[in-house]
Design a protein around this motif. Structure first.
Motif, PDB file in Angstrom:
ATOM      1  N   GLU A  50       1.006  -1.215   0.095  1.00  0.00           N
ATOM      2  CA  GLU A  50       0.112   0.067   0.039  1.00  0.00           C
ATOM      3  C   GLU A  50       0.874   1.282   0.034  1.00  0.00           C
ATOM      4  OE1 GLU A  50      -3.657   1.762   2.560  1.00  0.00           O
ATOM      5  OE2 GLU A  50      -2.939  -0.204   2.995  1.00  0.00           O
ATOM      6  N   THR A  51       0.721   2.052  -0.852  1.00  0.00           N
ATOM      7  CA  THR A  51       1.518   3.381  -0.956  1.00  0.00           C
ATOM      8  C   THR A  51       1.165   4.334   0.257  1.00  0.00           C
ATOM      9  OG1 THR A  51       1.940   3.062  -3.331  1.00  0.00           O
ATOM     10  CG2 THR A  51       2.137   5.217  -2.417  1.00  0.00           C
ATOM     11  N   VAL A  52       1.785   4.703   0.977  1.00  0.00           N
ATOM     12  CA  VAL A  52       1.446   5.722   2.100  1.00  0.00           C
ATOM     13  C   VAL A  52       1.646   6.936   2.020  1.00  0.00           C
ATOM     14  CG1 VAL A  52       1.409   3.737   3.863  1.00  0.00           C
ATOM     15  CG2 VAL A  52       3.534   5.220   3.317  1.00  0.00           C
ATOM     16  N   HIS A  53       2.698   7.198   1.030  1.00  0.00           N
ATOM     17  CA  HIS A  53       3.040   8.774   0.602  1.00  0.00           C
ATOM     18  C   HIS A  53       3.755   8.766  -0.690  1.00  0.00           C
ATOM     19  CE1 HIS A  53       4.582  12.555   1.589  1.00  0.00           C
ATOM     20  NE2 HIS A  53       5.912  12.363   1.245  1.00  0.00           N
ATOM     21  N   VAL A  54       3.810   9.700  -1.400  1.00  0.00           N
ATOM     22  CA  VAL A  54       4.428  10.152  -2.573  1.00  0.00           C
ATOM     23  C   VAL A  54       5.110  11.536  -2.351  1.00  0.00           C
ATOM     24  CG1 VAL A  54       4.590  10.457  -5.008  1.00  0.00           C
ATOM     25  CG2 VAL A  54       3.226   8.919  -4.055  1.00  0.00           C
ATOM     26  N   GLY A  55       6.498  11.426  -2.273  1.00  0.00           N
ATOM     27  CA  GLY A  55       7.215  12.891  -2.014  1.00  0.00           C
ATOM     28  C   GLY A  55       8.017  13.312  -3.152  1.00  0.00           C
ATOM     29  N   THR A  56       8.766  14.468  -2.826  1.00  0.00           N
ATOM     30  CA  THR A  56       9.501  15.056  -4.078  1.00  0.00           C
ATOM     31  C   THR A  56      10.896  15.209  -3.402  1.00  0.00           C
ATOM     32  OG1 THR A  56       7.323  15.983  -4.992  1.00  0.00           O
ATOM     33  CG2 THR A  56       9.733  16.978  -5.606  1.00  0.00           C
ATOM     34  N   PHE A  57      11.831  14.934  -4.199  1.00  0.00           N
ATOM     35  CA  PHE A  57      13.098  15.187  -3.821  1.00  0.00           C
ATOM     36  C   PHE A  57      13.450  16.750  -4.320  1.00  0.00           C
ATOM     37  CE2 PHE A  57      14.050  10.740  -5.098  1.00  0.00           C
ATOM     38  CZ  PHE A  57      14.411  10.372  -3.752  1.00  0.00           C
ATOM     39  N   THR A  58      14.243  17.318  -3.393  1.00  0.00           N
ATOM     40  CA  THR A  58      14.337  18.870  -3.509  1.00  0.00           C
ATOM     41  C   THR A  58      15.957  19.071  -3.228  1.00  0.00           C
ATOM     42  OG1 THR A  58      13.850  19.188  -1.157  1.00  0.00           O
ATOM     43  CG2 THR A  58      11.975  19.444  -2.901  1.00  0.00           C
ATOM     44  N   GLY A  59      16.369  19.966  -3.557  1.00  0.00           N
ATOM     45  CA  GLY A  59      17.757  20.664  -3.338  1.00  0.00           C
ATOM     46  C   GLY A  59      18.859  20.396  -4.260  1.00  0.00           C
ATOM     47  N   PRO A  60      19.977  20.641  -4.031  1.00  0.00           N
ATOM     48  CA  PRO A  60      21.101  20.385  -5.230  1.00  0.00           C
ATOM     49  C   PRO A  60      21.119  18.892  -5.713  1.00  0.00           C
ATOM     50  CG  PRO A  60      22.238  20.571  -2.922  1.00  0.00           C
ATOM     51  CD  PRO A  60      20.423  20.955  -2.944  1.00  0.00           C
ATOM     52  N   LEU A  77      18.618  10.285  -0.328  1.00  0.00           N
ATOM     53  CA  LEU A  77      17.622   8.876   0.028  1.00  0.00           C
ATOM     54  C   LEU A  77      17.357   8.792   1.446  1.00  0.00           C
ATOM     55  CD1 LEU A  77      16.066   7.023  -2.033  1.00  0.00           C
ATOM     56  CD2 LEU A  77      18.143   5.413  -1.699  1.00  0.00           C
ATOM     57  N   ARG A  78      18.297   9.136   2.096  1.00  0.00           N
ATOM     58  CA  ARG A  78      18.008   9.155   3.523  1.00  0.00           C
ATOM     59  C   ARG A  78      16.984   9.977   4.163  1.00  0.00           C
ATOM     60  NH1 ARG A  78      23.771   8.449   3.696  1.00  0.00           N
ATOM     61  NH2 ARG A  78      24.204  10.455   4.387  1.00  0.00           N
ATOM     62  N   THR A  79      17.173  11.305   3.450  1.00  0.00           N
ATOM     63  CA  THR A  79      15.934  12.354   3.663  1.00  0.00           C
ATOM     64  C   THR A  79      14.525  11.659   3.307  1.00  0.00           C
ATOM     65  OG1 THR A  79      17.540  14.079   3.801  1.00  0.00           O
ATOM     66  CG2 THR A  79      15.131  14.724   3.442  1.00  0.00           C
ATOM     67  N   ALA A  80      14.569  11.124   2.254  1.00  0.00           N
ATOM     68  CA  ALA A  80      13.265  10.492   1.635  1.00  0.00           C
ATOM     69  C   ALA A  80      12.584   9.304   2.561  1.00  0.00           C
ATOM     70  CB  ALA A  80      13.408  10.271   0.158  1.00  0.00           C
ATOM     71  N   ARG A  81      13.739   8.558   2.919  1.00  0.00           N
ATOM     72  CA  ARG A  81      13.299   7.447   4.021  1.00  0.00           C
ATOM     73  C   ARG A  81      12.647   8.086   5.248  1.00  0.00           C
ATOM     74  NH1 ARG A  81      13.542   1.581   3.388  1.00  0.00           N
ATOM     75  NH2 ARG A  81      12.697   0.991   5.549  1.00  0.00           N
ATOM     76  N   ALA A  82      13.280   8.974   5.675  1.00  0.00           N
ATOM     77  CA  ALA A  82      12.661   9.557   7.072  1.00  0.00           C
ATOM     78  C   ALA A  82      11.461  10.348   6.614  1.00  0.00           C
ATOM     79  CB  ALA A  82      13.709  10.832   7.379  1.00  0.00           C
ATOM     80  N   GLU A  83      10.904  10.829   5.523  1.00  0.00           N
ATOM     81  CA  GLU A  83       9.699  11.374   5.004  1.00  0.00           C
ATOM     82  C   GLU A  83       8.635  10.202   5.161  1.00  0.00           C
ATOM     83  OE1 GLU A  83       7.912  13.745   1.696  1.00  0.00           O
ATOM     84  OE2 GLU A  83       9.929  14.330   2.341  1.00  0.00           O
ATOM     85  N   CYS A  84       9.304   9.138   4.482  1.00  0.00           N
ATOM     86  CA  CYS A  84       8.365   7.809   4.225  1.00  0.00           C
ATOM     87  C   CYS A  84       8.099   7.430   5.876  1.00  0.00           C
ATOM     88  CB  CYS A  84       9.158   6.919   3.507  1.00  0.00           C
ATOM     89  SG  CYS A  84       9.190   7.133   1.706  1.00  0.00           S
ATOM     90  N   GLU A 109      20.094   3.212   3.229  1.00  0.00           N
ATOM     91  CA  GLU A 109      18.889   4.071   2.940  1.00  0.00           C
ATOM     92  C   GLU A 109      18.384   4.909   4.139  1.00  0.00           C
ATOM     93  OE1 GLU A 109      15.492   1.882   1.304  1.00  0.00           O
ATOM     94  OE2 GLU A 109      16.373   1.511  -0.538  1.00  0.00           O
ATOM     95  N   GLY A 110      18.662   4.625   5.173  1.00  0.00           N
ATOM     96  CA  GLY A 110      18.338   5.734   6.515  1.00  0.00           C
ATOM     97  C   GLY A 110      17.493   4.756   7.565  1.00  0.00           C
ATOM     98  N   ASP A 111      16.977   3.636   7.276  1.00  0.00           N
ATOM     99  CA  ASP A 111      16.484   2.840   8.140  1.00  0.00           C
ATOM    100  C   ASP A 111      17.419   2.386   9.266  1.00  0.00           C
ATOM    101  OD1 ASP A 111      14.565   1.667   9.861  1.00  0.00           O
ATOM    102  OD2 ASP A 111      14.313  -0.293   8.542  1.00  0.00           O
ATOM    103  N   ARG A 112      17.157   2.950  10.590  1.00  0.00           N
ATOM    104  CA  ARG A 112      18.040   2.532  11.717  1.00  0.00           C
ATOM    105  C   ARG A 112      17.399   1.861  12.933  1.00  0.00           C
ATOM    106  NH1 ARG A 112      23.106   5.363  10.364  1.00  0.00           N
ATOM    107  NH2 ARG A 112      23.028   5.187   7.913  1.00  0.00           N
ATOM    108  N   GLY A 113      16.110   1.657  12.674  1.00  0.00           N
ATOM    109  CA  GLY A 113      15.300   1.283  13.782  1.00  0.00           C
ATOM    110  C   GLY A 113      15.691  -0.333  14.167  1.00  0.00           C
TER     111      GLY A 113
END
Length: 295
Positions: free
Chosen positions: A76-86, A100-107, A264-268
């Motif tokens: 199930e798709t819970v979110h669609v975000g947008t990459f920003t910045g340089p 990608l770590r920033t995107a993963r935190a948003e997810c 990817e940024g998952d540290r749980g």
């Protein structure tokens, strides 16, 4: 001869009529003023709050498909975000990159909001999907966050389910990790068999901690540190002192993310109480020193 001339005359008359019709539809010399302007091209973006028949790390518009969440689906798709910045100016982000770590935190935040708690505490996995390399080159800058049910704490392969995961961790839900009877091969853990907390068991899920400051290589070499962090969670869960006596009350079992998820940024890190000298027949949540005595 007359009959033949008559036919020719009719044919000539028809030709004259057709020629006359053609004269009323002469081109005006402007070839574009009678056509509507074409719409501007739009890049493909996947839908939010949609269920999926398959789970992929790369999403192509040509093969994209959604299904009704009330029916069988894999994610199930819970979110669609947008990459920003340089980072958006270069190549598509890969595991280990800040973007990608920033995107993963948003997810992660979106998933918690949707299900009402930390998805690490349940038989769930969170995956991030990106556009194809060609779509990225054409300007696509989205990322998709997909949540899926898994078979067990040991087998994190997504499985088909029926119904949305929205609010899944609100109230009593069988997806939530609780008590287990670990199966060993010698002294090594083979798998964790889930059981009711009223049945004989030796392990219980106590919580999750995040190891933000370590690389994967550092984490894999830091088992004593991970054990100590989990022991603190055990003390808080059971409401016993976090002191030198704690190792005589219980030990720990922990499940980290995979290397790819870590990068990817998952540290749980999931932590479990482990009782190797006796079986328990109730949850130790809030049990206190008497419920989890020194042995």
């Amino acid at each position: 001869m007359r009959r033949w001339l008559h036919v020719l005359a009719l044919a000539g008359a028809a030709t004259a009529v057709l020629a006359g019709c053609a004269q009323t539809h002469r081109a005006d010399g402007d070839l574009i003023d009678d056509w509507a302007a074409l719409p501007a091209p739009r890049l493909f973006v996947p839908a939010t709050d949609a269920c999926l028949p398959r789970l992929t790390t790369v999403v192509a518009a040509a093969t994209y498909e959604t299904v009704d969440c009330a029916g069988s689906h894999l994610a199930e798709t819970v979110h669609v975000g947008t990459f920003t910045g340089p980072e958006t100016l270069g190549d598509r982000p890969e595991p280990g990159t800040p973007a990608l770590r920033t995107a993963r935190a948003e997810c992660d935040r979106s998933a918690r909001e949707m299900i009402g708690g930390d998805w690490h505490a349940a038989r769930l996995t969170l995956n991030i999907a990106l556009p194809t390399v060609a779509a990225w080159g054409a300007g696509a800058r989205w990322f998709r966050c997909d949540l899926a049910e898994t078979d067990s704490i040991d087998n994190t392969r997504p499985i088909n389910r029926v119904g949305s995961l929205r609010g899944a961790l609100v109230g009593d839900n069988p997806l939530v990790h609780r008590c287990f009877d670990p199966k060993l091969i010698g002294k090594n853990l083979n798998y964790m068999a889930p059981v009711l907390c009223t049945e004989p068991h030796r392990a219980e899920f106590v919580g999750v901690y995040e190891e933000r400051d370590m690389s994967w290589a550092e984490f894999t070499k830091g088992a004593p540190t991970t054990h100590r962090r989990c022991m603190t969670l055990i003390a808080q869960f059971a409401e016993v002192p976090d002191n030198a006596e704690l190792p005589y009350r219980a030990g720990s079992i922990y499940y980290p993310p995979s290397q790819r998820e870590w990068e990817e940024g998952d540290r749980g890190v999931r932590c479990f109480l482990w009782s190797d000298d006796r079986k328990l027949n109730r949850s130790v949540r809030g049990a206190g020193p008497e419920g989890l005595p020194v042995t």
